[in-house]
Scaffold this active site. Structure first.
Site, PDB file in Angstrom:
ATOM      1  N   HIS A  18       0.844  -1.197   0.000  1.00  0.00           N
ATOM      2  CA  HIS A  18       0.000   0.000   0.000  1.00  0.00           C
ATOM      3  C   HIS A  18       0.875   1.241   0.000  1.00  0.00           C
ATOM      4  CE1 HIS A  18      -0.335   1.304   4.508  1.00  0.00           C
ATOM      5  NE2 HIS A  18       0.862   0.876   4.236  1.00  0.00           N
ATOM      6  N   CYS A  37       5.929   6.232   4.545  1.00  0.00           N
ATOM      7  CA  CYS A  37       4.720   5.512   4.098  1.00  0.00           C
ATOM      8  C   CYS A  37       4.135   6.124   2.839  1.00  0.00           C
ATOM      9  CB  CYS A  37       3.666   5.513   5.207  1.00  0.00           C
ATOM     10  SG  CYS A  37       4.208   4.615   6.659  1.00  0.00           S
ATOM     11  N   HIS A  43       4.947   0.182  -0.420  1.00  0.00           N
ATOM     12  CA  HIS A  43       5.736  -0.706   0.436  1.00  0.00           C
ATOM     13  C   HIS A  43       4.797  -1.785   0.951  1.00  0.00           C
ATOM     14  CE1 HIS A  43       3.884   2.208   3.155  1.00  0.00           C
ATOM     15  NE2 HIS A  43       3.879   1.231   4.046  1.00  0.00           N
ATOM     16  N   HIS A  45       3.450  -4.889   3.898  1.00  0.00           N
ATOM     17  CA  HIS A  45       3.322  -5.317   5.289  1.00  0.00           C
ATOM     18  C   HIS A  45       2.860  -6.766   5.336  1.00  0.00           C
ATOM     19  CE1 HIS A  45       3.583  -1.334   7.145  1.00  0.00           C
ATOM     20  NE2 HIS A  45       2.823  -0.889   6.159  1.00  0.00           N
ATOM     21  N   ASP A  82      -5.149 -10.457   0.094  1.00  0.00           N
ATOM     22  CA  ASP A  82      -3.847 -11.132   0.190  1.00  0.00           C
ATOM     23  C   ASP A  82      -3.077 -11.032  -1.126  1.00  0.00           C
ATOM     24  OD1 ASP A  82      -1.909 -12.709   1.623  1.00  0.00           O
ATOM     25  OD2 ASP A  82      -2.462 -14.367   0.282  1.00  0.00           O
ATOM     26  N   HIS A  83      -1.820 -10.604  -1.014  1.00  0.00           N
ATOM     27  CA  HIS A  83      -0.951 -10.409  -2.169  1.00  0.00           C
ATOM     28  C   HIS A  83      -1.521  -9.423  -3.178  1.00  0.00           C
ATOM     29  CE1 HIS A  83       1.198 -13.707  -0.349  1.00  0.00           C
ATOM     30  NE2 HIS A  83       2.215 -13.435  -1.154  1.00  0.00           N
ATOM     31  N   GLU A 130      -0.795  -3.728  11.699  1.00  0.00           N
ATOM     32  CA  GLU A 130      -0.009  -3.356  10.524  1.00  0.00           C
ATOM     33  C   GLU A 130       1.427  -3.842  10.694  1.00  0.00           C
ATOM     34  OE1 GLU A 130      -0.785   0.327   8.082  1.00  0.00           O
ATOM     35  OE2 GLU A 130       1.139   0.842   9.000  1.00  0.00           O
TER      36      GLU A 130
HETATM   37 NI    NI Z   1       2.543   1.025   5.516  1.00  0.00          NI
END
Ligand code: NI
Length: 143
Positions: A18, A37, A43, A45, A82-83, A130
């Protein structure tokens, strides 16, 4: 004597990319507000999220069948995030800045109608991690 009320929680993990970016702000303002961010290419998580339902324990001994909760979470949340890139690939997150706070709200909106069909229990809490050490709790719009 009323039946004792208990809480049942299931946790799942997903990996996603995200970027925190508010289209209403300038690039400079976004950099200042969101720092790393706001990295233009995003990036990732390893997220975790928990869904808690609450209710009295009936004759069956189960507030809600854990398999039912697991499947609902997979169908409504996991399969969509997911992914994925949360800002581009997930229709129900469009128009929201993808913070953990906003994920909690969006997840609640998807899960509450599904869980409303199960008598005797109610959606109580959504928790989104997160990072391993940081999480957000949401108790719904009426809390
Ligand atoms: Ni983030």
């Amino acid at each position: 004597m009323p039946a004792p009320c208990l809480e049942l929680t299931h946790r799942q993990e997903f990996s996603a990319a995200h970027r925190l970016h508010d289209p209403a702000l300038s690039d400079e303002e976004n950099r200042r507000l969101y720092g790393p961010c706001n990295n233009p290419r995003g990036h990732g998580h390893n997220y975790e999220y928990e869904v808690t339902v609450r209710g009295p324990v009936p004759r069956s001994g189960m507030i809600l069948d854990l398999n039912v909760l697991t499947v609902i979470m997979r169908e409504e949340i996991f399969a969509h995030v997911d992914h994925k890139h949360l800002d581009h690939d997930v229709p129900f997150l469009q128009g929201r800045i993808s913070t953990a706070e906003n994920l909690c709200i969006a997840f609640w909106e998807r899960l509450a109608p599904r869980l409303a069909g199960y008598d005797g229990c109610a959606l109580h809490r959504i928790r989104v991690y997160e990072t391993r050490g940081s999480f957000v709790d949401y108790y719904g719009p009426d809390a």
